[in-house]
Write an enzyme that holds these catalytic residues in place. Structure first.
Site, PDB file in Angstrom:
ATOM      1  N   GLU A   1       6.818 -17.351  10.235  1.00 52.71           N
ATOM      2  CA  GLU A   1       7.584 -17.331  11.489  1.00 52.71           C
ATOM      3  C   GLU A   1       8.195 -15.968  11.837  1.00 52.71           C
ATOM      4  OE1 GLU A   1      10.078 -20.858  11.599  1.00 52.71           O
ATOM      5  OE2 GLU A   1       8.311 -22.154  11.533  1.00 52.71           O
TER       6      GLU A   1
ATOM      7  N   GLU B   1       2.201 -25.460   8.807  1.00 52.38           N
ATOM      8  CA  GLU B   1       3.489 -26.109   8.526  1.00 52.38           C
ATOM      9  C   GLU B   1       3.827 -27.167   9.559  1.00 52.38           C
ATOM     10  OE1 GLU B   1       6.889 -23.512   7.377  1.00 52.38           O
ATOM     11  OE2 GLU B   1       8.138 -24.983   8.415  1.00 52.38           O
TER      12      GLU B   1
END
Ligand code: NAG
Ligand code: NAG
Ligand code: NAG
Ligand code: NAG
Ligand code: NAG
Ligand code: NAG
Length: 520
Positions: A258, A363
């Protein structure tokens, strides 16, 4: 010839395992007051459908899970010569070929390792078998965080000595050596094929970063090609080398978890900010060349490792650059906020612009949304969220889907910043049991049936329907059709595979159904 002692012992051990998984199959359901049940497992008992083999040509297998309580309930039926005529027809179109599947799995976070190891040896073994053995649900991908993330109990990296540009003091953590690595080795030993390990880092060491901290808004000091960027690339190589000492080699690494998080003011846990431009140049100048020159030049590099709302822009910036693009294999996506971003606009467009790069889900977890937080034991609603997202991804060129923590405790942790979420496996250490959530079965409906190399094919519906579906041809020629019914409208349906005939089936209210049949 007499058996040597070790192999005699091994034989007894194997025999015991096989007997005990064969006699255990029904879900021991427990209701915790949500819309469905969990299946309870302990050191001696866990439900399982065992290894799946398909019936001969002319028959089909079905596996059903539902809000009403079915969990991979097996069935068989006859393929019919003629249509029943009525209702919706789903026609398999084998000549419409799409992407090939890589695999499904979950993440061996510090929290997952702590939870698995909190059980007795027998229950640990049951849990690992559920995911990785041939009687389990066929996980082949394991994401391994490099050093700490929010699902850790402390903040650390592998190179916390300030100014250690040569990484002389690089060292794996006790969390790796004592917990994650032994568990990964056990998972590998149970798995019928080599696991595809995937590494992602959350933060660089504080001293390499503009904010001198693992958390908050910060990026690498200097510029791509500079000494921090070079050291951060070498950190990845060192990680691969250290894990290789334990016979664990990685299929892929991502450019970092991220990257958008590290661009947010006061971000509450470990993050490293990258803009797509900086990521592009870091891959082209530092990570790509370092990996190419290392002992692991075939390790795949996946960019993004963040939400699909950043697509296709992120991919355009990075992949349009031939210097970066030649080192890259795929684009990794997380599922958060998927409902706000149409799959076609993000995944579909990215695939069509860059068909040589695969899309991969790295994820996802339930219970992350502030309005629906933490563990919900027995939530079917969350099973539908998983199945819907997996199906939507697969129908938009994604080649695999990785769940987040393999196991959490009943509070949805441990997590040092209290970012508690849900997991397909929740452990209750006091009772030495673990609960398989409905989401575990959502994963199973895909992961157990879609082996590596299975290719998505077309399906055409005879009319508009609320059913969601996806069809695949496996490497042995068998067909797998997965159907999700989240709808409340009444629809009857049949499946037509022109190669074999008609299958009449029902998808009950709030159910997930996998149908599979041989074609020769
Ligand atoms: C494990 O669960 C099974 C099935 O519920 C039960 O019969 C058995 O007694 C349990 N074993 C232990 C050690 O609790
Ligand atoms: C299938 O339909 C054809 C034509 O309607 C009919 O002749 C045949 O008997 C049917 N076969 C079966 C097995 O029902
Ligand atoms: C780093 O490593 C060197 C030599 O390998 C050692 O002398 C030193 O004490 C280490 N420093 C730290 C902070 O661990
Ligand atoms: C290393 O792992 C592979 C499977 O990934 C296995 O085949 C091999 O036997 C292992 N080697 C050692 C020394 O454990
Ligand atoms: C970030 O944290 C600092 C220090 O705690 C605080 O003063 C500031 O208001 C915070 N900024 C935002 C946008 O929350
Ligand atoms: C899907 O579920 C609904 C109820 O939610 C049911 O009425 C319908 O028959 C199911 N669809 C199929 C194709 O079985």
């Amino acid at each position: 010839m007499a058996l040597s002692l070790p192999s005699a012992v091994a034989l007894v051990f194997l025999t015991a395992q096989v007997t005990h998984s064969a006699e255990s199959n029904k879900c021991v359901g427990r209701n915790f007051g949500h819309d469905s049940v969990v299946c309870e497992c302990n050191s001696t008992y866990c439900d399982s459908v065992g290894s799946v083999t398909l019936p001969p040509l002319g028959q089909y297998s079905s596996y059903l899970s539902s809000m009403a309580g079915s969990r991979l309930e097996p069935g068989r039926g006859q393929v019919q010569v003629n249509s029943t005529g009525a209702g919706l027809r789903l026609t398999v179109v084998p000549y419409q070929k799409y992407q090939k599947i890589r695999g499904f799995g979950g993440a061996m976070t510090d929290a997952a390792a702590i939870n698995i190891l909190s059980l007795s040896a027998g229950a640990q073994d049951q849990l690992l078998r559920q995911y990785f053995s041939s009687e389990g649900i066929g996980y082949s991908v394991v994401r391994v965080p490099m050093a700490s993330c929010d699902f850790s109990t402390r903040l650390y990296t592998y190179a916390d000595t300030p100014g250690d540009y040569n990484l002389d003091n690089f060292t794996l953590a006790p969390e790796d050596v004592n917990m994650k690595i032994p568990l990964l080795q056990r998972a590998q030993a149970l798995s019928p094929r080599p696991l595809s390990l995937l590494a992602s880092a959350w933060s660089a060491p504080a001293w390499m970063k503009t904010n001198d901290a693992l958390i908050g808004k910060g990026s690498l000091k200097g510029q791509p090609g500079g000494k921090e960027h070079k050291t951060w690339a070498q950190y990845y190589i060192r990680f691969l080398e250290e894990y290789a000492k334990y016979n664990l080699t990685f299929w892929a690494l991502t450019t970092g978890n991220e990257p958008s998080a590290g661009q947010m003011t006061n971000y509450s846990f470990q993050a490293l900010g990258f803009t797509p431009e900086e990521q592009r140049d870091w891959v082209a100048l530092d990570l790509g060349p370092a990996l190419h020159a290392s002992s692991y030049p075939h390790t795949h590099i996946l960019i993004l490792d963040d939400n699909r709302l950043l697509l296709p822009h992120w991919a355009k910036v990075v992949l349009n650059d031939i210097h970066a693009g030649r080192y890259i294999h795929g684009v990794a996506v997380h599922w958060y906020m998927d409902s706000l971003v149409p799959a076609e606009m993000s995944l579909g467009v990215t695939h069509h612009l860059y068909p040589d790069y695969y899309l991969f889900g790295t994820e996802a977890c339930a219970g992350w949304n502030p309005l629906d937080r933490g563990v919900k034991l027995g939530s079917w609603d969350r099973a539908e969220q998983y199945a819907h997202d997996i199906m939507e991804d697969l129908n938009h060129y994604v080649v695999g889907w990785t769940d987040w923590n393999l196991a959490l405790d009943q509070t949805g942790g441990p997590n040092w910043v209290k970012n508690f979420v849900d997991s397909p496996v929740i452990v209750d250490t006091k009772r030495d049991v673990f609960y398989k959530q409905p989401t575990f079965y959502s994963m199973a409906h895909f992961s157990k049936f879609l082996w590596e190399g299975s290719q998505r094919v077309g399906v055409s519906a005879s009319r508009k329907t609320d059913l969601e579906y996806s069809a695949f041809i496996r490497p042995d020629g068998s067909v797998v059709l997965i159907i999700l019914n989240r709808s409340s409208s009444v629809i009857l349906f049949e499946v037509w595979d022109p190669a074999v005939g008609y299958i009449t089936s029902t998808a009950p209210a709030h159910s997930l159904l996998t149908l599979a049949w041989n074609t020769h």
